[in-house]
Design an enzyme around this catalytic site. Structure first.
Site, mmCIF file in Angstrom:
data_model
loop_
_atom_site.group_PDB
_atom_site.id
_atom_site.type_symbol
_atom_site.label_atom_id
_atom_site.label_comp_id
_atom_site.label_asym_id
_atom_site.label_seq_id
_atom_site.Cartn_x
_atom_site.Cartn_y
_atom_site.Cartn_z
ATOM 1 N N SER A 1 2.072 27.205 18.825
ATOM 2 C CA SER A 1 2.798 27.903 17.756
ATOM 3 C C SER A 1 3.825 26.948 17.162
ATOM 4 O O SER A 1 4.170 25.944 17.785
ATOM 5 C CB SER A 1 3.522 29.101 18.373
ATOM 6 O OG SER A 1 4.447 29.648 17.463
ATOM 7 N N TYR B 1 8.605 33.106 25.016
ATOM 8 C CA TYR B 1 7.458 32.719 24.183
ATOM 9 C C TYR B 1 7.543 31.229 23.826
ATOM 10 O O TYR B 1 6.595 30.473 24.045
ATOM 11 C CB TYR B 1 7.470 33.583 22.916
ATOM 12 C CG TYR B 1 6.319 33.334 21.962
ATOM 13 C CD1 TYR B 1 5.040 33.801 22.255
ATOM 14 C CD2 TYR B 1 6.510 32.653 20.764
ATOM 15 C CE1 TYR B 1 3.983 33.588 21.370
ATOM 16 C CE2 TYR B 1 5.466 32.437 19.883
ATOM 17 C CZ TYR B 1 4.202 32.913 20.183
ATOM 18 O OH TYR B 1 3.159 32.696 19.312
HETATM 19 N N1 LIG Z 1 0.672 35.942 14.925
HETATM 20 C C1 LIG Z 1 1.415 34.865 14.677
HETATM 21 O O1 LIG Z 1 2.276 34.851 13.792
HETATM 22 C C2 LIG Z 1 1.214 33.628 15.511
HETATM 23 C C3 LIG Z 1 1.846 32.442 15.097
HETATM 24 C C4 LIG Z 1 1.656 31.278 15.851
HETATM 25 C C5 LIG Z 1 0.851 31.325 16.975
HETATM 26 N N2 LIG Z 1 0.265 32.479 17.346
HETATM 27 C C6 LIG Z 1 -0.568 32.462 18.542
HETATM 28 O O2 LIG Z 1 -1.909 32.733 18.172
HETATM 29 C C7 LIG Z 1 -2.581 33.408 19.223
HETATM 30 C C8 LIG Z 1 -3.185 34.702 18.693
HETATM 31 O O3 LIG Z 1 -2.119 35.492 18.187
HETATM 32 P P1 LIG Z 1 -2.365 36.834 17.365
HETATM 33 O O4 LIG Z 1 -1.171 37.080 16.574
HETATM 34 O O5 LIG Z 1 -3.691 36.797 16.728
HETATM 35 O O6 LIG Z 1 -2.353 37.907 18.574
HETATM 36 P P2 LIG Z 1 -2.888 39.397 18.634
HETATM 37 O O7 LIG Z 1 -1.893 40.147 19.466
HETATM 38 O O8 LIG Z 1 -3.242 39.945 17.304
HETATM 39 O O9 LIG Z 1 -4.245 39.226 19.486
HETATM 40 C C9 LIG Z 1 -4.217 38.705 20.782
HETATM 41 C C10 LIG Z 1 -5.523 39.052 21.482
HETATM 42 O O10 LIG Z 1 -5.429 38.524 22.821
HETATM 43 C C11 LIG Z 1 -5.899 39.497 23.724
HETATM 44 N N3 LIG Z 1 -5.260 39.289 25.022
HETATM 45 C C12 LIG Z 1 -3.971 39.544 25.344
HETATM 46 N N4 LIG Z 1 -3.772 39.253 26.658
HETATM 47 C C13 LIG Z 1 -4.943 38.796 27.146
HETATM 48 C C14 LIG Z 1 -5.364 38.353 28.425
HETATM 49 N N5 LIG Z 1 -4.519 38.341 29.478
HETATM 50 N N6 LIG Z 1 -6.643 37.952 28.587
HETATM 51 C C15 LIG Z 1 -7.501 37.988 27.537
HETATM 52 N N7 LIG Z 1 -7.173 38.418 26.308
HETATM 53 C C16 LIG Z 1 -5.900 38.829 26.116
HETATM 54 C C17 LIG Z 1 -5.544 40.825 23.089
HETATM 55 O O11 LIG Z 1 -6.350 41.878 23.588
HETATM 56 C C18 LIG Z 1 -5.781 40.560 21.613
HETATM 57 O O12 LIG Z 1 -7.109 40.852 21.228
HETATM 58 C C19 LIG Z 1 -1.531 33.626 20.320
HETATM 59 O O13 LIG Z 1 -1.621 32.605 21.272
HETATM 60 C C20 LIG Z 1 -0.232 33.536 19.551
HETATM 61 O O14 LIG Z 1 0.855 33.165 20.367
HETATM 62 C C21 LIG Z 1 0.426 33.635 16.628
#
Ligand SMILES: NC(=O)c1ccc[n+]([C@@H]2O[C@H](COP(=O)([O-])OP(=O)(O)OC[C@H]3O[C@@H](n4cnc5c(N)ncnc54)[C@H](O)[C@@H]3O)[C@@H](O)[C@H]2O)c1
Length: 383
Positions: A258, A271
């Site tokens: 991130s 985080y």
């Molecule tokens: N959303 C943002 O703004 C953002 C920005 C930078 C990085 N990220 C990173 O991108 C990645 C995806 O984020 P997102 O926003 O799409 O998240 P999200 O919450 O929309 O989706 C996350 C998915 O991971 C699954 N999950 C959670 N815990 C799990 C586990 N223990 N085992 C298997 N699956 C599991 C959930 O069921 C869900 O389908 C994450 O690593 C997040 O930190 C997100």
């Protein structure tokens, strides 16, 4: 001592590796029984994996040269494997319809064509977008998620549209070693290996260091940091074997860190700490796994403002930040959104398409590893 389970984990990736001509791999499916078009000798006691690979490669190449097609089925001892240029062919063990060829004009996204990918957290958000994009560009994708129902829904939709099997759902908890190993065993038995493993599953629980419970801190650390270690542990074992025969084929492990892995995040230490940590793991794993032709890189996206984490109408961050007055003067969700867009020099949130460009670059680039690639619209600039 090598057990029968170990052998079943090692043979499919090694067979799969025999077909790598530097760009393409076949799908290798474990069959119940049946005749073998090509019989490979069982590994001799004392032979290293490299020696076995050399012997098998010679027999495999001889077969392809003579028959002008890959063998439909391969036998090793009592074990039987079906080979295919797609999943359905491999399951039927009826043979490869044609030698795979790359399309005449290549674009960067063609680097995932005919590859096997696993996307953890693939059921929604960034992960869902990655699954859709990888399938669109010709990869076979495992939608690996704690949310089995969501993963199955997405895989069935993609298979229905493609009219062949292009995606499969697998329930996994990335914080549980046994669960990740079971997932990799399934992947090995069904397709023989993995070329691109995207460790994307992540969770966010914001909170002040003065009040956050250890339980919440540990929950975030387990998924976002330890989960990447566990996934790399099992994915790298398989990749290392399938990369042996060609000696020039590279596979990729990509973690989704991130922008909070590049600079601190106020009242969001669990985080940011975990996301910084994945970059330390990325660099260390990259140094170790380079000898197995495995590249390990991180992608550091900015805020995915259209994704469910931010936009969910009940639990999304926009609603939470409005309710807790995190953005001074904001009266509506739209005000909160604008405030976050304004932090980005390019004036918008990050999208999955932006992240995929970084992933395609990482896969295409075979002279880089251990990097953290920012995709932040200029919000974070590297020193
Ligand atoms: N959303 C943002 O703004 C953002 C920005 C930078 C990085 N990220 C990173 O991108 C990645 C995806 O984020 P997102 O926003 O799409 O998240 P999200 O919450 O929309 O989706 C996350 C998915 O991971 C699954 N999950 C959670 N815990 C799990 C586990 N223990 N085992 C298997 N699956 C599991 C959930 O069921 C869900 O389908 C994450 O690593 C997040 O930190 C997100």
């Amino acid at each position: 001592m090598t057990t029968f389970e170990d052998i079943k984990r090692e043979i499919p990736p090694l067979i799969r590796g025999l077909s790598f001509d530097g760009s393409l791999g076949l799908i290798v499916h474990t069959l119940e029984s049946g005749p073998s078009a090509l019989v490979l000798p069982s590994p001799s006691k004392g032979d290293s994996m490299k020696e076995t690979a050399r012997k098998w490669q010679a027999l495999f190449d001889e077969y392809v040269k003579k028959e002008r097609v890959y063998p439909a089925t391969v036998g090793v001892g009592d074990l039987r494997y079906g080979l295919g240029t797609n999943y359905d062919e491999a399951v039927r063990g009826e043979g490869v319809s044609k030698l795979p060829t790359l399309p005449p004009s290549l674009t960067r996204s063609d680097v995932v064509r005919d590859k096997v990918a696993v996307v953890t957290g693939g059921a929604q958000g960034f992960g869902e977008g990655m699954v859709r994009s990888l399938v669109e560009h010709g990869a076979f994708v495992y939608v690996a998620d704690l949310n089995r129902e969501g993963a199955e829904k997405l895989a069935s939709e993609l298979n229905y549209d493609a009219m062949i099997t292009v995606a499969k759902a697998v329930e996994v908890n990335v914080t549980d070693e046994a669960s990740v190993q079971a997932m990799m065993d399934m992947v090995i038995a069904e397709v023989g290996g993995v070329d691109l493993f995207i460790s994307n599953a992540g969770v966010l629980k914001a909170g002040s260091v003065k009040t956050m419970s250890l339980k919440d801190f540990a929950f975030v650390t387990d998924v976002d940091y330890t989960g990447f270690f566990i996934c790399t542990k099992f994915a790298s074992r398989t990749m290392a074997i399938q990369n042996i025969p060609s000696e020039s084929y590279y596979t990729d492990i990509v973690t989704i860190s991130s922008k909070s892995g590049l600079e601190g995040s106020n009242k969001n230490g669990a985080y940011a700490g975990a996301k910084f940590g994945t970059i330390g793991l990325t660099q260390s794993f990259a140094l170790e796994l380079v000898e197995d032709n495995i590249k390990v890189n991180a992608v550091c996206p900015g805020n995915f403002l259209d994704g469910p984490l931010w936009s969910d109408p009940k639990r999304g961050l926009f609603v939470q930040y409005l309710e807790t007055n995190k953005v001074p003067g904001a009266k509506t969700i739209e005000d909160v959104r604008r405030a976050y867009e304004a932090k980005v020099p390019m004036n918008r949130g990050c999208t999955t398409a932006d992240v995929m460009k970084a992933i395609f670059y990482i896969v295409e680039q075979t002279y880089e590893t251990g990097q953290a690639v920012p995709v932040t619209g200029g919000q974070v600039m590297l020193n």
